[in-house]
Design a protein around this motif. Structure first.
Motif: not given
Length: 185
Positions: A165-170
């Protein structure tokens, strides 16, 4: 490449919610192709994000609880741009608050539109280097639940590929930073 400016004709605009960080409005438009309809939009002042890299080449991330997904996401430090604030100033404050590091070398990675299907938010991404660990632990905002995580580029890329679970902006900013770092040799 820039966004083409083909204006729509605004037929009606209704503000449904004015919030602390964003507004929500419904706009009746006539698109450039003549189609009319209602579109919902989140109006956001923008965000600033840092890709901090330690002298040892580790990326500094935060594992942060996000109520919308009912769990913790791995993210680079980021924050909302305040009214009349330069995004570079926003992220200098946020990196210290969220990670306890101060960067002495900053480089713009550019900006990108986060979710154009429903928001006008831009993310201003920066590479942060020459990091100094602050003596005092960061004073987090009351609504933040954050753990600082250090990862190598290979570890982070493996986590992305594995679907952690890693956000898209990152994810986007990681690859922008990696391209810049690789071009430097």
């Amino acid at each position: 490449m820039s966004v083409s400016n083909e204006p729509s004709e605004i037929l009606q605009r209704k503000l449904f919610y004015k919030g602390r960080k964003f507004d929500y409005e419904v706009i009746k438009l006539r698109l450039p192709n003549g189609v009319e309809g209602d579109w919902e939009c989140i109006r956001h002042p923008g965000g600033a994000l840092a890709v901090p890299v330690t002298p040892e080449g580790k990326f500094v991330l935060v594992k942060q609880y996000r109520f919308t997904v009912k769990g913790r996401l791995l993210e680079f430090p980021a924050g909302t741009v305040e009214p009349d604030e330069d995004p570079a100033e926003t992220i200098k404050r946020e990196i210290e608050e969220e990670t306890g590091y101060r960067a002495h070398q900053w480089q713009s990675l550019g900006k990108f539109i986060l979710a154009p299907g429903y928001s006008d938010e831009y993310i201003y991404a920066f590479l942060a280097r020459d990091l100094e660990k602050l003596a005092q632990p960061p004073q987090q905002d009351e609504d933040e639940d954050i753990e600082v995580v250090l990862m190598s580029g290979e570890e982070l890329e493996a986590a992305i590929v594995a679907g952690e679970p890693i956000d898209g902006k990152s994810i986007a900013s990681f690859y922008m930073a990696r391209a810049l770092l690789n071009s430097e040799g």
